[in-house]
Design an enzyme around this catalytic site. Structure first.
Site, PDB file in Angstrom:
ATOM      1  N   SER A  16      12.591  48.032 -11.930  1.00 16.28           N
ATOM      2  CA  SER A  16      11.375  47.353 -12.403  1.00 16.28           C
ATOM      3  C   SER A  16      11.725  46.072 -13.169  1.00 16.28           C
ATOM      4  O   SER A  16      11.032  45.065 -13.042  1.00 16.28           O
ATOM      5  CB  SER A  16      10.495  48.282 -13.238  1.00 16.28           C
ATOM      6  N   ASN A  17      12.809  46.095 -13.925  1.00 18.42           N
ATOM      7  CA  ASN A  17      13.209  44.851 -14.617  1.00 18.42           C
ATOM      8  C   ASN A  17      13.666  43.793 -13.618  1.00 18.42           C
ATOM      9  O   ASN A  17      13.356  42.613 -13.778  1.00 18.42           O
ATOM     10  CB  ASN A  17      14.335  45.145 -15.619  1.00 18.42           C
ATOM     11  N   LYS A  67      38.384  50.680 -10.449  1.00 14.66           N
ATOM     12  CA  LYS A  67      37.226  49.953 -11.003  1.00 14.66           C
ATOM     13  C   LYS A  67      37.360  48.454 -10.715  1.00 14.66           C
ATOM     14  O   LYS A  67      36.395  47.794 -10.335  1.00 14.66           O
ATOM     15  CB  LYS A  67      37.186  50.212 -12.516  1.00 14.66           C
ATOM     16  N   ASN A 115      22.267  41.541 -20.708  1.00 13.93           N
ATOM     17  CA  ASN A 115      21.794  42.910 -20.467  1.00 13.93           C
ATOM     18  C   ASN A 115      20.506  43.152 -21.247  1.00 13.93           C
ATOM     19  O   ASN A 115      20.297  42.560 -22.306  1.00 13.93           O
ATOM     20  CB  ASN A 115      22.864  43.906 -20.944  1.00 13.93           C
ATOM     21  N   HIS A 117      18.559  46.296 -23.067  1.00 16.66           N
ATOM     22  CA  HIS A 117      18.866  47.659 -23.504  1.00 16.66           C
ATOM     23  C   HIS A 117      17.657  48.249 -24.240  1.00 16.66           C
ATOM     24  O   HIS A 117      17.074  47.589 -25.112  1.00 16.66           O
ATOM     25  CB  HIS A 117      20.099  47.673 -24.411  1.00 16.66           C
TER      26      HIS A 117
HETATM   27  C1  GAR Z   1      15.385  50.198 -18.428  1.00 18.61           C
HETATM   28  O1  GAR Z   1      14.666  50.928 -19.403  1.00 18.61           O
HETATM   29  C2  GAR Z   1      16.535  49.459 -19.082  1.00 18.61           C
HETATM   30  O2  GAR Z   1      16.205  48.973 -20.357  1.00 18.61           O
HETATM   31  C3  GAR Z   1      17.572  50.555 -19.157  1.00 18.61           C
HETATM   32  O3  GAR Z   1      17.462  51.245 -17.936  1.00 18.61           O
HETATM   33  C4  GAR Z   1      16.121  51.145 -17.468  1.00 18.61           C
HETATM   34  C5  GAR Z   1      16.145  50.600 -16.062  1.00 18.61           C
HETATM   35  O4  GAR Z   1      14.878  50.633 -15.493  1.00 18.61           O
HETATM   36  N1  GAR Z   1      18.879  50.046 -19.345  1.00 18.61           N
HETATM   37  C6  GAR Z   1      19.840  50.725 -19.960  1.00 18.61           C
HETATM   38  O5  GAR Z   1      19.694  51.835 -20.407  1.00 18.61           O
HETATM   39  C7  GAR Z   1      21.172  49.989 -20.040  1.00 18.61           C
HETATM   40  N2  GAR Z   1      22.081  50.691 -20.874  1.00 18.61           N
HETATM   41  P1  GAR Z   1      14.538  49.759 -14.212  1.00 18.61           P
HETATM   42  O6  GAR Z   1      15.582  50.121 -13.159  1.00 18.61           O
HETATM   43  O7  GAR Z   1      13.178  50.220 -13.799  1.00 18.61           O
HETATM   44  O8  GAR Z   1      14.580  48.312 -14.593  1.00 18.61           O
END
Ligand code: GAR
Length: 199
Positions: A16-17, A67, A115, A117
């Site tokens: 979604s982001n 990695k 990023n 978070h």
């Molecule tokens: C979001 O809430 C983002 O902030 C979080 O994962 C989710 C991804 O959602 N990120 C982390 O936890 C990074 N450590 P999305 O795939 O729907 O954007």
């Protein structure tokens, strides 16, 4: 001189982001999404990027692969698409110092890697941050930050908070955070762009 951020989005799941960024900048010349890369087969983010006709790839880690070798393949793809910025949008792998070095901005002494978070860093780094903060009955928030070699430790660009007491359930709590995420990531990119224009 016009400055364009040529960004590659790395995501592991729903996206979604990632979609929000593709949508927010699709008619803008400040940020251009050059490709979307997921490390997970079948992740929904790959479907989302097709809607925007943005090249998308699954680059999963092959069993037994190091990695660095996995990251090399990702870096090569990003370079082939002209990417010079990396946006992490729900990307669940920790990046090595090799990867960070590949996108190091010597002038600004930090990596061109951002990023989002789901917590008020430095609180609740790592996984399941909304859940852990909710179980602690803590106020929470969202952070957008530069990536360094630690886990969610890089310089903060923007943060926004919300109150535990405004939410009756975990779902409402998470939704508050998600609503902030949608606003905060594009806002942070605009700040970065303005900064690059002025330096
Ligand atoms: C979001 O809430 C983002 O902030 C979080 O994962 C989710 C991804 O959602 N990120 C982390 O936890 C990074 N450590 P999305 O795939 O729907 O954007």
């Amino acid at each position: 001189m016009s400055v364009v951020l040529n960004v590659a989005i790395l995501a592991s799941g729903n996206g979604s982001n990632a979609e929000n960024i593709m949508s927010s900048f699709k008619n803008e010349s400040t940020v251009r999404v050059v490709c979307v890369i997921s490390d997970q087969e079948g992740s929904f983010v790959l479907q989302r990027s097709k809607k925007f006709s943005i090249p998308c790839y699954c680059v999963s880690k092959i069993s037994g692969e190091s990695k660095i070798s996995h990251e090399c393949r990702i870096v090569e793809l990003i370079r082939n698409h002209g990417g010079d910025f990396v946006l992490l949008a729900g990307y669940m792998m920790v990046l090595s110092s090799y990867f960070i070095g590949e996108f190091w901005n010597h002038k600004l002494n930090r990596a061109n890697i951002i990023n989002i978070h789901p917590s008020l860093l430095p609180k609740y780094p790592g996984m399941n941050s909304y859940k852990r903060a909710y179980l602690d009955r803590a106020n929470s928030g969202v952070s957008v930050h530069y990536v360094d070699s630690g886990v969610d430790t890089g310089e903060i660009i923007l943060q926004e908070t919300f109150d535990y007491s405004d939410c009756d359930t975990f779902e409402a709590y998470e939704q508050k955070g998600r609503t902030i995420e949608v606003r905060l990531y594009p806002k942070a990119l605009k700040i970065i762009h303005e900064e690059l224009v002025s330096c």
